[in-house]
Design a protein around this motif. Structure first.
Motif, PDB file in Angstrom:
ATOM      1  N   ASP A  34      10.460   3.974  -1.206  1.00  0.00           N
ATOM      2  CA  ASP A  34      11.391   3.235  -0.358  1.00  0.00           C
ATOM      3  C   ASP A  34      12.724   3.965  -0.215  1.00  0.00           C
ATOM      4  OD1 ASP A  34       9.383   1.344  -0.341  1.00  0.00           O
ATOM      5  OD2 ASP A  34      10.290   0.147  -1.933  1.00  0.00           O
ATOM      6  N   THR A 127      12.764  -3.610   0.469  1.00  0.00           N
ATOM      7  CA  THR A 127      11.981  -3.813   1.689  1.00  0.00           C
ATOM      8  C   THR A 127      11.622  -5.290   1.871  1.00  0.00           C
ATOM      9  OG1 THR A 127       9.879  -3.568   0.545  1.00  0.00           O
ATOM     10  CG2 THR A 127      10.957  -1.544   1.327  1.00  0.00           C
ATOM     11  N   ASP A 129       8.748  -6.505   1.425  1.00  0.00           N
ATOM     12  CA  ASP A 129       7.906  -6.873   0.281  1.00  0.00           C
ATOM     13  C   ASP A 129       8.766  -7.291  -0.908  1.00  0.00           C
ATOM     14  OD1 ASP A 129       4.883  -5.793   0.919  1.00  0.00           O
ATOM     15  OD2 ASP A 129       6.429  -4.641   1.938  1.00  0.00           O
ATOM     16  N   ARG A 171       6.661  -2.315   2.912  1.00  0.00           N
ATOM     17  CA  ARG A 171       6.488  -1.165   2.029  1.00  0.00           C
ATOM     18  C   ARG A 171       5.394  -0.226   2.553  1.00  0.00           C
ATOM     19  NH1 ARG A 171       5.624  -3.830  -2.840  1.00  0.00           N
ATOM     20  NH2 ARG A 171       7.885  -4.019  -3.065  1.00  0.00           N
ATOM     21  N   ALA A 172       4.281  -0.787   3.008  1.00  0.00           N
ATOM     22  CA  ALA A 172       3.183   0.040   3.528  1.00  0.00           C
ATOM     23  C   ALA A 172       3.609   0.794   4.781  1.00  0.00           C
ATOM     24  CB  ALA A 172       1.977  -0.841   3.829  1.00  0.00           C
ATOM     25  N   GLU A 173       4.441   0.168   5.576  1.00  0.00           N
ATOM     26  CA  GLU A 173       4.963   0.788   6.790  1.00  0.00           C
ATOM     27  C   GLU A 173       5.752   2.055   6.444  1.00  0.00           C
ATOM     28  OE1 GLU A 173       6.993  -1.364  10.675  1.00  0.00           O
ATOM     29  OE2 GLU A 173       7.650  -1.928   8.666  1.00  0.00           O
ATOM     30  N   ARG A 175       5.461   3.798   3.615  1.00  0.00           N
ATOM     31  CA  ARG A 175       4.553   4.799   3.036  1.00  0.00           C
ATOM     32  C   ARG A 175       3.807   5.543   4.140  1.00  0.00           C
ATOM     33  NH1 ARG A 175       7.206   2.906  -0.561  1.00  0.00           N
ATOM     34  NH2 ARG A 175       6.622   2.693  -2.769  1.00  0.00           N
ATOM     35  N   ASP A 176       3.356   4.821   5.133  1.00  0.00           N
ATOM     36  CA  ASP A 176       2.666   5.471   6.258  1.00  0.00           C
ATOM     37  C   ASP A 176       3.597   6.453   6.966  1.00  0.00           C
ATOM     38  OD1 ASP A 176       0.408   4.023   5.710  1.00  0.00           O
ATOM     39  OD2 ASP A 176       0.743   2.516   7.282  1.00  0.00           O
ATOM     40  N   GLU A 187       6.327   7.810  -8.199  1.00  0.00           N
ATOM     41  CA  GLU A 187       5.974   6.418  -8.476  1.00  0.00           C
ATOM     42  C   GLU A 187       6.420   6.065  -9.893  1.00  0.00           C
ATOM     43  OE1 GLU A 187       5.076   4.111  -6.652  1.00  0.00           O
ATOM     44  OE2 GLU A 187       4.098   4.985  -4.882  1.00  0.00           O
ATOM     45  N   ARG A 202       4.310  -9.528  -7.406  1.00  0.00           N
ATOM     46  CA  ARG A 202       3.622  -8.604  -6.493  1.00  0.00           C
ATOM     47  C   ARG A 202       2.115  -8.796  -6.579  1.00  0.00           C
ATOM     48  NH1 ARG A 202       5.980  -3.137  -7.655  1.00  0.00           N
ATOM     49  NH2 ARG A 202       7.757  -4.260  -6.781  1.00  0.00           N
TER      50      ARG A 202
END
Length: 418
Positions: A34, A127, A129, A171-173, A175-176, A187, A202
């Protein structure tokens, strides 16, 4: 990194349109996905007319790998042409709430770093999330409207603006986006450790999906509650102007007007007064606040959060508790108890500490001031060793004066700042 139109960049820039103009901007970078995404987006903005970016990393001294991760951020920033500094915290003694202590230390270190570089705003990486997880954590604690409103995009704290420009991004957005731009990140293994409350939240989120409870739904709910919170805060400020005033750094309520307010507003005002008088980061817990509020129906005195709350037939007063400041000692030129600044002659050998019983006994005219004895006991006084030099608020000025660092206007404005 690839230039050109980017929806994440557009979203980020839109966040800053609601804030003050910036020449330079700080960004906290842990090395996780992030914050690394945030750093790259801010750098891209800086190359296209945005503010100059300065990065900072806090090593909490809790994991050996954190040293390597901080060094990796330093290398990343060097490659981007961004100034970077690593700040170290070694304050954990194995007791208390580690996440809370680490968070407080992180904010304090970053605030000092920013002020030293004339940076007025610091960007953080939470984010959507994180917002959803925060909602669940606070729901489990029984939080009210304020807590369930979640994290604010903009927050004023420690004299700085803190902004979370990625709260609208998943968060996935991110990472992509990082993978698409061939950007690597670290990580933190604690992000998968179920011993932490946030990790439990989570892991619980996917289990709620069959009920239609998704991160997006929780974020939307937090946003609606934030609108309700803002309305309650506006009404509370209006009520404060009508029923209370600041006296000697105390907050004094007209009891009749105060008791006519809705209970939620009464509690909100009482909490705000305690927080302001004590200079605390947080308001008191609701259960403690509710108990003390119920106790003050008659003529009583109670303590909470470093404050003395006294009730008479006509007024309610929130003052500093003398026990909370009896060991607070500052140089004569420094801010005392985060509230008072004293000015006068001969500051070289003198210190500021609470007046206390011994000092008040040396102020024969204290009753003429009209201030309550309990408030004067916790007021600032000038001492040389054990000799009282001045008690400006207790009728023994001796060419000294005392003024609040944050006056009455600050109390009322704080009622609508989140």
């Amino acid at each position: 990194m690839t230039a050109g139109p980017d929806f994440l960049l557009h979203r980020l820039r839109a966040t800053f349109t609601s804030g003050p103009p910036l020449v330079r901007l700080g960004v906290a970078v842990s090395g996780g996905g992030d914050s690394v995404a945030l750093l790259h987006l801010l750098c891209h903005w800086a190359q296209n007319g945005g503010p100059l970016v300065h990065a900072v990393t806090v090593d909490h001294g809790l994991r050996d790998a954190a040293v390597v991760e901080a060094a990796a951020v330093a290398s990343l920033c060097a490659g981007l042409g961004v100034s970077h500094e690593i700040l170290t915290w070694r304050g954990w003694d194995g007791r208390g709430n580690l996440p809370d202590q680490a968070r407080r230390a992180r904010y304090g270190l970053i605030a000092d770093w920013a002020r030293g570089r004339e940076i007025t705003c610091v960007a953080l990486g939470p984010t959507a999330d994180d917002q959803a997880e925060t909602f669940l954590m606070r729901l489990a604690r029984g939080s009210g409207v304020d807590g369930l409103s979640g994290m604010a995009v903009w927050r004023r704290q420690q004299g700085l603006d803190w902004v979370r420009p990625l709260l609208g991004s998943a968060r996935a957005e991110l990472r992509d986006w990082l993978i698409g731009h061939k950007i690597t990140w670290s990580e933190d293994p604690t992000n998968a450790d179920p011993a932490y409350e946030r990790v439990k939240a989570r892991q619980a989120l996917p289990l709620l999906a069959p009920l239609g409870i998704s991160p997006g739904v929780l974020v939307d709910t937090a946003q609606r509650l934030s609108m309700a919170r803002d309305a309650l805060a506006w009404f509370t400020q209006k009520a404060a102007y009508d029923c209370c005033h600041v006296d000697l750094g105390d907050v004094v309520f007209d009891k009749v007007s105060y008791r006519q307010l809705p209970l939620e507003t009464q509690l909100r005002l009482l909490a705000a007064a305690i927080r302001w008088v004590s200079s605390a980061d947080y308001r008191p817990r609701l259960d403690s606040l509710t108990r003390i509020h119920a106790d003050l129906t008659g003529i009583k005195r109670r303590t909470l959060g470093g404050c003395l709350v006294s009730s008479t037939a006509i007024m309610l007063r929130v003052a500093r508790e003398v026990a909370a400041v009896q060991d607070v000692v500052s140089p004569a030129t420094a801010l005392w108890d985060n509230r008072w600044r004293l000015n006068g002659p001969d500051t070289d050998c003198s210190t500021i500490r609470a007046l206390g019983e011994a000092g008040l006994a040396q102020c024969p005219d204290w009753r003429a001031t009209g201030h309550p004895r309990s408030s004067l006991l916790a007021s600032p006084a000038v001492w040389v060793a054990d000799r009282l030099i001045s008690a400006p608020l207790a009728g023994k000025a001796a060419k000294w004066s005392a003024e609040l660092h944050r006056g009455a206007t600050d109390f009322f404005s704080a009622l609508i700042v989140h």
